[in-house]
Write a protein that holds these residues in place. Structure first.
Motif, PDB file in Angstrom:
ATOM      1  N   TYR A   3      39.525  11.930  39.016  1.00  0.00           N
ATOM      2  CA  TYR A   3      39.002  13.139  38.383  1.00  0.00           C
ATOM      3  C   TYR A   3      38.247  12.797  37.106  1.00  0.00           C
ATOM      4  CZ  TYR A   3      42.175  15.504  41.585  1.00  0.00           C
ATOM      5  OH  TYR A   3      42.805  15.939  42.719  1.00  0.00           O
ATOM      6  N   LEU A  12      37.819  17.759  37.185  1.00  0.00           N
ATOM      7  CA  LEU A  12      37.053  18.016  38.396  1.00  0.00           C
ATOM      8  C   LEU A  12      37.168  16.798  39.299  1.00  0.00           C
ATOM      9  CD1 LEU A  12      33.804  19.532  36.847  1.00  0.00           C
ATOM     10  CD2 LEU A  12      35.452  20.753  38.278  1.00  0.00           C
ATOM     11  N   SER A  13      37.389  17.015  40.581  1.00  0.00           N
ATOM     12  CA  SER A  13      37.489  15.892  41.502  1.00  0.00           C
ATOM     13  C   SER A  13      36.166  15.128  41.528  1.00  0.00           C
ATOM     14  CB  SER A  13      37.852  16.381  42.902  1.00  0.00           C
ATOM     15  OG  SER A  13      36.977  17.395  43.346  1.00  0.00           O
ATOM     16  N   GLY A  16      33.085  16.340  45.432  1.00  0.00           N
ATOM     17  CA  GLY A  16      33.061  17.770  45.711  1.00  0.00           C
ATOM     18  C   GLY A  16      32.533  18.012  47.111  1.00  0.00           C
ATOM     19  N   VAL A  41      40.367  17.390  46.625  1.00  0.00           N
ATOM     20  CA  VAL A  41      39.047  17.938  46.291  1.00  0.00           C
ATOM     21  C   VAL A  41      39.240  19.338  45.717  1.00  0.00           C
ATOM     22  CG1 VAL A  41      36.842  18.744  47.234  1.00  0.00           C
ATOM     23  CG2 VAL A  41      37.844  16.597  48.053  1.00  0.00           C
ATOM     24  N   ASN A  42      38.710  19.575  44.531  1.00  0.00           N
ATOM     25  CA  ASN A  42      38.906  20.901  43.918  1.00  0.00           C
ATOM     26  C   ASN A  42      37.602  21.613  43.565  1.00  0.00           C
ATOM     27  OD1 ASN A  42      38.015  19.630  41.587  1.00  0.00           O
ATOM     28  ND2 ASN A  42      39.923  19.901  40.443  1.00  0.00           N
ATOM     29  N   PHE A  43      36.455  21.072  44.036  1.00  0.00           N
ATOM     30  CA  PHE A  43      35.168  21.720  43.757  1.00  0.00           C
ATOM     31  C   PHE A  43      34.434  21.955  45.068  1.00  0.00           C
ATOM     32  CE2 PHE A  43      30.752  22.204  42.685  1.00  0.00           C
ATOM     33  CZ  PHE A  43      30.771  22.935  41.503  1.00  0.00           C
ATOM     34  N   ASP A  45      30.939  23.744  46.609  1.00  0.00           N
ATOM     35  CA  ASP A  45      29.601  24.170  46.211  1.00  0.00           C
ATOM     36  C   ASP A  45      28.929  24.944  47.334  1.00  0.00           C
ATOM     37  OD1 ASP A  45      27.070  23.852  44.478  1.00  0.00           O
ATOM     38  OD2 ASP A  45      26.441  23.061  46.433  1.00  0.00           O
ATOM     39  N   PHE A 193      26.461  17.099  37.805  1.00  0.00           N
ATOM     40  CA  PHE A 193      26.867  17.054  39.209  1.00  0.00           C
ATOM     41  C   PHE A 193      25.709  16.453  40.001  1.00  0.00           C
ATOM     42  CE2 PHE A 193      29.276  21.316  38.406  1.00  0.00           C
ATOM     43  CZ  PHE A 193      30.113  20.669  37.512  1.00  0.00           C
ATOM     44  N   LEU A 240      30.682  14.575  38.878  1.00  0.00           N
ATOM     45  CA  LEU A 240      31.163  14.660  40.260  1.00  0.00           C
ATOM     46  C   LEU A 240      29.999  14.490  41.223  1.00  0.00           C
ATOM     47  CD1 LEU A 240      30.596  17.536  41.992  1.00  0.00           C
ATOM     48  CD2 LEU A 240      32.167  18.439  40.305  1.00  0.00           C
ATOM     49  N   LEU A 242      28.604  15.563  44.986  1.00  0.00           N
ATOM     50  CA  LEU A 242      28.737  16.506  46.088  1.00  0.00           C
ATOM     51  C   LEU A 242      28.309  15.859  47.394  1.00  0.00           C
ATOM     52  CD1 LEU A 242      27.270  19.730  44.497  1.00  0.00           C
ATOM     53  CD2 LEU A 242      29.607  19.434  45.305  1.00  0.00           C
TER      54      LEU A 242
END
Length: 386
Positions: A3, A12-13, A16, A41-43, A45, A193, A240, A242
């Protein structure tokens, strides 16, 4: 899962989940999302313009009571906003779709230049966001970006952003905002990000064999996707990454990469330069498969056609032809190929990569469907559809 913190110190992981393209199966989508949450995973999108994405994500999180376990990022569609009256209209609909009463990370979607930011600032977007923040309906405000680095630097100086999102990978080091933009944003304490870490999947499945051999020689346990993600996580400025994972297997593989990441050695970093040199020779058109060019008025599957063209160089002409035939429905009764492009320009106005798509389609047709092959396909099609 590893994180990294946002501005408020919330973790934030490092990985994402990009929700632009979910699997066709609802059950598989549900399994994918739950596997990601279970793995840390905590995000998540999504965006107003991603077909059925917000609604699907919201329903699954509500069904399993996971809303409070994750951060949701979604986006205001700038190019379809006709005025400040649309801010509430879109936002309220997004809350309904997502079955929530607040958005953790609210983006301005696809800022292409400083002029568009000025337009929305003049429309009162800052005051509108401030009101939504005061009401607890927006927790963090930022933007996703597709434009020049020079304009990116202007945009990050123009507002006290909570975060930003840029396209960045080991192939696109100096493309759009690029590494210079990444470092400039981080220096202002703006979490960054990263989207397109695999260049639309090309850095995972589209590398030429010689490039894959270089990676395997260094470490056979790592996939090309692992190498691409590790390059990003090696930079402390990246908050992070994505990934638009479309299967539970991909989720598990990428979560493992995030969990096991260790800083790259100088020898490992040197490999990327050689891989890029090989990839650059085969990757002719910088399409990432984002689908913003669609729908085409003529029905052409533009991203698939351009992908077939690139694959014909990276993975061999036979592979390119096979992908092309499938993407154009060349053996069906009503094929739709790039030779049908009339140059209307609709796709080019919507392309975040600024590709001259009409010219690219003409090149694709010339390489993958020259006249002799077109005649052969026509004869085969006539036989198959009689």
């Amino acid at each position: 899962m590893q994180y990294r913190n946002n501005k408020q110190g919330q973790p934030l992981s490092a990985l994402g989940l990009g929700c632009m393209r979910f699997p066709h199966s609802k059950a598989e989508t549900e399994s994918l999302i739950l596997a990601a949450i279970e793995g840390g995973v905590n995000f998540f999108d999504t965006a107003y313009l991603y077909p059925n994405s917000e609604k699907t994500l919201g329903a699954i999180l509500a069904k399993h009571n996971k809303r409070e376990k994750v951060y949701i990022g979604t986006k205001l569609p700038l190019l379809t906003c006709k005025g400040p009256q649309d801010f509430d209209r879109y936002f309220n609909e997004q809350l309904r779709r997502l079955q929530t009463d607040y958005i953790d990370y609210y983006f301005l979607h696809n800022v292409p230049d400083f002029a568009l930011w000025e337009k929305f600032r003049d429309w009162g977007i800052e005051a509108w966001v401030a009101e939504r923040k005061k009401a607890g309906q927006i927790r963090n405000f930022g933007f996703s970006y597709h434009g020049t680095c020079a304009d990116f630097l202007k945009v990050i100086d123009a507002h006290a952003w909570d975060f930003c999102m840029i396209q960045y990978n080991y192939y696109d080091v100096h493309y759009q905002a690029g590494q210079a933009g990444l470092k400039a944003a981080a220096a202002k304490n703006i979490p960054v990000f990263v989207m397109e870490p695999l260049l639309g999947g090309r850095l995972a499945t589209g590398l030429p064999k010689q490039a894959i051999d270089l990676f395997n020689k260094a470490n056979q346990q790592l996939s090309p996707a692992d190498w691409a993600l590790r390059w990003l996580w090696n930079q402390s400025e990246v908050t992070l990454v994505l990934s638009g994972m479309s299967s539970t297997q991909q989720v598990q593989q990428n979560m493992r990469a995030a969990s096991e990441f260790k800083p790259l050695s100088d020898a490992e970093l040197a490999i990327y330069d050689d891989v890029v040199a090989l990839f650059r020779k085969s990757y002719k058109i910088p399409c990432t498969g984002c689908n913003y060019c669609l729908p085409c008025p003529k029905g052409i599957n533009i991203p698939a056609c351009l992908s077939a063209y690139n694959s014909s160089y990276a993975q061999g002409f036979t592979t390119g032809i096979s992908l092309y035939v499938n993407s154009t429905a060349a053996l069906s009764k009503h094929p739709v190929g790039p030779y049908q492009c009339n140059g209307c320009g609709k796709c080019e106005r919507q392309c975040p990569q600024n590709i001259a798509i009409a010219k690219a389609l003409k090149k694709t047709a010339g390489r993958l469907e020259p006249l002799p092959l077109r005649l052969g396909l026509a004869a085969t099609r006539k036989f198959l559809t009689r």
